[in-house]
Design a protein around this motif. Structure first.
Motif, short mmCIF file in Angstrom:
data_model
loop_
_atom_site.label_atom_id
_atom_site.label_comp_id
_atom_site.label_asym_id
_atom_site.label_seq_id
_atom_site.Cartn_x
_atom_site.Cartn_y
_atom_site.Cartn_z
N ASP A 205 5.19 2.11 -12.86
CA ASP A 205 5.27 1.83 -14.29
C ASP A 205 4.13 0.90 -14.70
N GLU A 206 3.18 0.69 -13.79
CA GLU A 206 2.03 -0.19 -14.07
C GLU A 206 0.93 0.61 -14.77
N SER A 211 -2.89 -4.37 -17.94
CA SER A 211 -2.31 -5.23 -18.98
C SER A 211 -0.88 -5.66 -18.68
N ASN A 212 -0.17 -4.92 -17.83
CA ASN A 212 1.21 -5.29 -17.50
C ASN A 212 1.39 -5.52 -16.00
N ASP A 219 3.93 -6.15 -9.00
CA ASP A 219 3.87 -7.53 -9.51
C ASP A 219 2.66 -8.29 -8.97
N VAL A 220 1.68 -7.61 -8.44
CA VAL A 220 0.46 -8.25 -7.92
C VAL A 220 -0.73 -7.66 -8.68
N CYS A 221 -1.53 -8.50 -9.31
CA CYS A 221 -2.55 -8.02 -10.22
C CYS A 221 -3.86 -7.61 -9.57
N ASP A 222 -4.09 -7.95 -8.29
CA ASP A 222 -5.34 -7.50 -7.69
C ASP A 222 -5.16 -6.24 -6.85
N THR A 223 -4.02 -5.55 -7.03
CA THR A 223 -3.84 -4.21 -6.46
C THR A 223 -3.83 -3.23 -7.64
N PRO A 224 -4.73 -2.25 -7.67
CA PRO A 224 -4.77 -1.33 -8.81
C PRO A 224 -3.51 -0.47 -8.90
N ASP A 251 -1.34 7.42 -16.33
CA ASP A 251 -0.31 6.46 -16.72
C ASP A 251 0.20 6.75 -18.13
N ALA A 252 1.02 5.85 -18.66
CA ALA A 252 1.63 6.07 -19.98
C ALA A 252 0.59 6.13 -21.09
N ASN A 253 -0.62 5.58 -20.85
CA ASN A 253 -1.69 5.63 -21.85
C ASN A 253 -2.60 6.83 -21.66
N GLY A 254 -2.33 7.65 -20.66
CA GLY A 254 -3.17 8.81 -20.39
C GLY A 254 -4.37 8.51 -19.52
N ASP A 255 -4.44 7.30 -18.94
CA ASP A 255 -5.56 6.94 -18.08
C ASP A 255 -5.32 7.40 -16.65
N ALA A 256 -6.36 7.95 -16.03
CA ALA A 256 -6.25 8.43 -14.66
C ALA A 256 -6.22 7.25 -13.68
N TYR A 257 -5.44 7.39 -12.64
CA TYR A 257 -5.32 6.34 -11.64
C TYR A 257 -6.54 6.29 -10.72
N SER A 258 -6.79 5.12 -10.21
CA SER A 258 -7.83 4.94 -9.18
C SER A 258 -7.28 3.96 -8.14
N PRO A 259 -6.30 4.41 -7.34
CA PRO A 259 -5.58 3.51 -6.43
C PRO A 259 -6.41 3.14 -5.20
#
Length: 486
Positions: A205-206, A211-212, A219-224, A251-259
């Motif tokens: 759900d990230e 931004s969230n 809950d860790v911000c330096d992991t994409p 994601d919910a905004n339509g942005d492609a992931y880059s994990p």
């Protein structure tokens, strides 16, 4: 025509075999069986800000945080099968390689426990209550089985539990030695979620833009943001350690992931996972210092029969050896007891080995002492061991999941807050002691009314290092480890 038919049949057979192989890889994938409960998520949410702002550099000023482990190797009735001592040593080295940057050092407290029982060699999750009878109190109990199967008959690589929980990790042998899974499961034990979030097979759900990130995903911000690299527990989105999801997963905004396909806590193939981020390491260190700070291993009396000695053996009273107990070749063995150390008449130490006998007390919890100062209680006689375990439970309600006192911030640079709640009016003693056992402050000593209580501890004039906050009532005793670092 005959030859064409044969060629066609062979071709079809190859296609079927290839499809069967693909299906086998998909459906026989041994995945992680760890998933947080609602209560565990709530516990970690309550301290989310403290976890995310935890100062790892400040913690390092207090020295390494030592984590005791009891390894349990399950073999067949005849003693065959199971991991070797060398493989266990490699596992311990692997944990230290990854978590060393979190100031955490894992060590084996006493000897390996061998369980020769064919019934458990191939482990089913329904058998956990039975196998847990081998647990040692207040250390991480890691069990190694030939195979591990979940309650719904899914093949698992292993599983642990988020805090607060039992101190137990279940591992499949081949996964424990694959270079990443044991680090992954220990990560869960110290509060690390999967990079795709708080589930096994679900997606995140990230948001990709971050931004969230503070309260979604892991809950860790330096992991994409990670869609789940083994999507729906059915389809791998990684090939040759590269992400293959492309624009198919957004994601919910339509942005492609880059994990990050190299993250230990991801569902990338085991061989691809090689790193933990600084945010993950800080979160694990916070958990070790706060969620799991009761980890220690002290015994009262220690009786050592005919065993192969290895490592450190300590007791708060006496250590006694019997039979033909000796130090093996090329080994380092330490005995440390408060009152006496008694060796059997023929006790020998061969050339090339080191044996140390010290008179001194166990310190509990002993989070920041050197490994040579930790004991083993796995060789206590049964009655005595039960008494010690009951005493530990009485003195350490955190190990049973009871409400604990809170110290924040921790580590702290000069002033910190002690926060606790009592259900009814009662006498309470709250003291701060140093590593030498000297009381440096008494925050409460007398009857307190029911409810929440907060005290400020000012350590401005005290030297950097480790301190213990001890909370004592008529029925409870809890000790919290604190780090003062400037």
């Amino acid at each position: 025509m005959k030859y064409l038919l044969i060629i066609f049949m062979v071709f079809c057979s190859l296609i079927v075999d290839a499809q069967n192989t693909i299906n086998s890889k998909i459906h026989n994938h041994s995945r992680c069986g760890t998933e947080p409960t609602i209560e565990q998520i709530r516990h970690m949410d309550e301290t989310r800000e403290e976890r995310q702002t935890f100062d790892l550099e400040m913690m390092r000023a207090g020295g390494p945080l030592y984590i005791p482990v009891q390894n349990h190797i399950v073999r067949k009735d005849d003693g065959t099968g199971g991991l070797t001592t060398s493989q266990i040593n490699d596992i311990m080295d692997e944990l230290n390689d990854y978590y060393g940057d979190a100031n955490m050092h894992f060590f084996q407290c006493g000897t390996i426990n061998y369980i020769n029982d064919t019934d458990y060699y191939n482990f089913h999750q329904d058998e956990e209550n039975e196998i847990s009878a081998n647990d040692k109190s207040n250390v991480i109990n890691i069990y190694y089985f030939n195979t591990v199967t979940s309650v719904d008959n899914t093949s698992l690589c292993g599983y642990a539990r988020f805090p607060p929980s039992d101190d137990r990790v279940i591992m499949k042998n081949s996964c424990a030695t694959n270079g990443s899974t044991i680090v992954h499961e220990i990560g869960h034990y110290f509060s690390l979620y999967h990079t795709h979030g708080k589930s096994n097979c679900g997606t995140t759900d990230e948001l990709v833009d971050g931004s969230n990130c503070s309260n979604k995903g892991d809950d860790v911000c330096d992991t994409p943001a990670d869609p789940n690299l083994y999507f729906d527990c059915d389809q791998s989105l990684v090939s040759n350690c590269s992400y293959t999801g492309g624009t198919n997963y957004t994601d919910a905004n339509g942005d492609a992931y880059s994990p990050d396909v190299n993250n230990i806590m991801s569902y990338a193939p085991k061989s691809c996972r090689t790193n933990l981020t600084s945010g993950q390491l800080a979160r694990a260190a916070f958990s070790a210092l706060n969620d799991r700070n009761y980890l220690h291993c002290c015994s009262f009396n220690l009786t050592i029969p005919n065993v192969v000695l290895s490592g450190v053996y300590q007791a708060n009273n006496n250590i006694t050896t019997s039979g033909t107990t000796n130090v093996p070749s090329n080994s380092n063995v330490t005995f440390r007891a408060a009152n006496s150390i008694t060796l059997n008449a023929n006790f020998t130490v061969p050339l090339g080995s080191t044996f140390t006998a010290e008179i001194g007390n166990c310190q509990s919890p002993a989070a920041r002492l050197s490994p040579s100062e930790f004991p083993s209680d796995d060789l206590l006689v049964t009655k005595e061991k039960e008494e010690v375990q009951e005493k530990i439970k009485e003195e350490n309600p955190l190990a049973l999941g009871h409400k604990d006192i809170r110290v924040y911030p921790n580590p702290f640079s000069g002033i910190t807050t002690i926060d606790f709640e009592i259900p009814e009016s009662q006498d309470v003693l709250v003291t701060i002691t140093n590593l030498q056992g000297q009381t440096v402050a008494t925050l409460a000593n007398g009857k307190l009314e029911a409810g929440n209580h907060k005290y400020t501890f000012d350590a401005t004039d005290l030297p950097n290092g480790m301190y213990y906050c001890t909370f004592i009532t008529q029925n409870n005793r809890v000790t919290k480890t604190m780090v003062l670092a400037r």
